[in-house]
Design a protein around this motif. Structure first.
Motif, PDB file in Angstrom:
ATOM      1  N   LEU A 102       0.857  -1.191   0.000  1.00  0.00           N
ATOM      2  CA  LEU A 102       0.000   0.000   0.000  1.00  0.00           C
ATOM      3  C   LEU A 102       0.888   1.235   0.000  1.00  0.00           C
ATOM      4  O   LEU A 102       2.015   1.195   0.483  1.00  0.00           O
ATOM      5  CB  LEU A 102      -0.876   0.051   1.262  1.00  0.00           C
ATOM      6  N   SER A 103       0.360   2.346  -0.513  1.00  0.00           N
ATOM      7  CA  SER A 103       1.094   3.612  -0.394  1.00  0.00           C
ATOM      8  C   SER A 103       0.134   4.738  -0.062  1.00  0.00           C
ATOM      9  O   SER A 103      -0.963   4.826  -0.622  1.00  0.00           O
ATOM     10  CB  SER A 103       1.842   3.947  -1.693  1.00  0.00           C
ATOM     11  N   LEU A 104       0.561   5.596   0.872  1.00  0.00           N
ATOM     12  CA  LEU A 104      -0.187   6.794   1.229  1.00  0.00           C
ATOM     13  C   LEU A 104       0.133   7.876   0.204  1.00  0.00           C
ATOM     14  O   LEU A 104       1.270   8.335   0.107  1.00  0.00           O
ATOM     15  CB  LEU A 104       0.204   7.252   2.636  1.00  0.00           C
ATOM     16  N   LEU A 105      -0.873   8.277  -0.571  1.00  0.00           N
ATOM     17  CA  LEU A 105      -0.690   9.244  -1.639  1.00  0.00           C
ATOM     18  C   LEU A 105      -1.859  10.222  -1.646  1.00  0.00           C
ATOM     19  O   LEU A 105      -2.793  10.099  -0.859  1.00  0.00           O
ATOM     20  CB  LEU A 105      -0.599   8.526  -3.002  1.00  0.00           C
ATOM     21  N   SER A 106      -1.793  11.197  -2.534  1.00  0.00           N
ATOM     22  CA  SER A 106      -2.912  12.109  -2.715  1.00  0.00           C
ATOM     23  C   SER A 106      -3.300  12.125  -4.190  1.00  0.00           C
ATOM     24  O   SER A 106      -2.465  11.900  -5.067  1.00  0.00           O
ATOM     25  CB  SER A 106      -2.552  13.524  -2.241  1.00  0.00           C
ATOM     26  N   LEU A 107      -4.594  12.351  -4.439  1.00  0.00           N
ATOM     27  CA  LEU A 107      -5.074  12.413  -5.820  1.00  0.00           C
ATOM     28  C   LEU A 107      -4.629  13.707  -6.480  1.00  0.00           C
ATOM     29  O   LEU A 107      -4.454  14.716  -5.802  1.00  0.00           O
ATOM     30  CB  LEU A 107      -6.602  12.297  -5.827  1.00  0.00           C
ATOM     31  N   PRO A 108      -4.445  13.702  -7.804  1.00  0.00           N
ATOM     32  CA  PRO A 108      -4.687  12.579  -8.715  1.00  0.00           C
ATOM     33  C   PRO A 108      -3.465  11.660  -8.809  1.00  0.00           C
ATOM     34  O   PRO A 108      -2.337  12.106  -8.630  1.00  0.00           O
ATOM     35  CB  PRO A 108      -4.933  13.287 -10.046  1.00  0.00           C
ATOM     36  N   LEU A 109      -3.718  10.387  -9.109  1.00  0.00           N
ATOM     37  CA  LEU A 109      -2.638   9.438  -9.341  1.00  0.00           C
ATOM     38  C   LEU A 109      -2.280   9.455 -10.824  1.00  0.00           C
ATOM     39  O   LEU A 109      -3.145   9.622 -11.682  1.00  0.00           O
ATOM     40  CB  LEU A 109      -3.060   8.023  -8.929  1.00  0.00           C
ATOM     41  N   GLN A 110      -1.007   9.270 -11.109  1.00  0.00           N
ATOM     42  CA  GLN A 110      -0.541   9.274 -12.493  1.00  0.00           C
ATOM     43  C   GLN A 110      -0.399   7.864 -13.065  1.00  0.00           C
ATOM     44  O   GLN A 110      -0.434   7.676 -14.272  1.00  0.00           O
ATOM     45  CB  GLN A 110       0.816   9.992 -12.591  1.00  0.00           C
TER      46      GLN A 110
END
Length: 303
Positions: free
Chosen positions: A143-151
């Motif tokens: 899993l990875s903690l990210l923010s939108l938008p994803l590329q």
């Protein structure tokens, strides 16, 4: 060779009798004899000497049973381990995180998770959002903690919460006076046209959010300095080198020196969507699902 054949052979060796072994295994005696014959034919040796009253192990049979028992013991251990994992008694999760976001959120999440699931091992992988997307798509993190938008198109995600965005300015900045009122006066983003911006370097998701918000307000931000570290950016803002936009959880974090003035932005207040991303089609373990749920609950409490 099948596991059931090993089980049948071991039961015969224990009972020294085909009828009793078949009864214990809940199969017909002819079927048991057929499976044993099939196994002996495959191995090319006799495992048992048969006579009218008893069944005795051959030399090959004794060696076979010793190894077969080890195999069945290992299978049972594997079953127990998998059962433990499915019941969240143990397991492992590799978590990818943006360094600064993780630094301010994971100290709230991880202790709670470890209290609830003490035997689940967590491995933390920190990198830029762009690299985290690639690592997650490649299976290097669960899993990875990210923010939108994803590329990265091969990723899917679960939303864990919305984080509002604030403005950070030096104490000497004219807008800083708005924070001294009883209730800070929100700032419109279009008021920041012409200001000197300090932003994250390319590859960081929040840099794109900053540029998108400015462009939506009708201007291109004038960048005077870039850094990989949001803490560095805030310190530079505090010393008067420019202004910046900051995720609220990061703005709230206590800091000892070089603290800028934080101001809310006007309605509609911009925010970033925090997500836990994982590779599309990847099986999520019970441990990974539990981590996502804990993250959602913790973030909700913080908000």
């Amino acid at each position: 060779m099948e596991l059931r054949q090993l089980q049948y052979a071991l039961q015969i060796a224990q009972e020294r009798n085909f009828s009793r072994a078949a009864e214990k295994l809940h199969i017909a005696q002819p079927s048991l004899s057929q499976q044993l014959s099939k196994l002996e034919k495959e191995l090319g040796v006799l495992l048992f000497q048969r006579n009218t009253s008893t069944v005795e192990l051959t030399h090959a049979g004794a060696s076979f049973m010793e190894q077969a028992q080890k195999i069945m013991d290992a299978v049972e251990l594997l079953r127990q381990e998998m059962a433990d994992i499915s019941q969240l008694k143990s397991g492992k999760v590799v978590i990818g995180s943006m360094p600064i976001t993780g630094a301010h959120l994971l100290p709230h999440v991880l202790p709670t998770f470890k209290r609830q699931y003490p035997d689940i091992e967590i491995t933390l992988l920190e990198d830029s959002s762009m690299n985290l997307e690639k690592l997650t798509a490649g299976g290097k993190s669960d899993l990875s903690l990210l923010s939108l938008p994803l590329q990265e198109p091969s990723l899917t995600y679960e939303v864990i919460g919305e984080e509002k965005i604030d403005l950070a300015v030096p104490e000497s900045h004219p807008l800083a006076a708005r924070a001294k009122a009883g209730k800070p006066v929100p700032v419109r983003i279009d008021e920041l046209s012409g200001e000197s911006f300090i932003v994250l370097k390319k590859g960081q998701g929040f840099r794109k959010i900053t540029f998108d918000l400015c462009q939506q307000a009708g201007f291109e931000p004038k960048v005077v300095f870039e850094s990989n570290n949001m803490e560095t950016i805030q310190s530079l803002v505090a010393t008067g080198m420019g202004i910046t936009l900051v995720p609220r959880f990061i703005a709230r974090a206590p800091r000892s020196e070089f603290v800028p003035v934080y101001l809310p932005l006007a309605e509609p207040v911009p925010s970033r969507t925090l997500v836990v991303a994982y590779r599309r089609g990847r099986y999520l373990s019970k441990a990974a699902e539990a981590f996502i749920e804990t993250f959602k609950e913790t973030l909700n409490d913080l908000v």
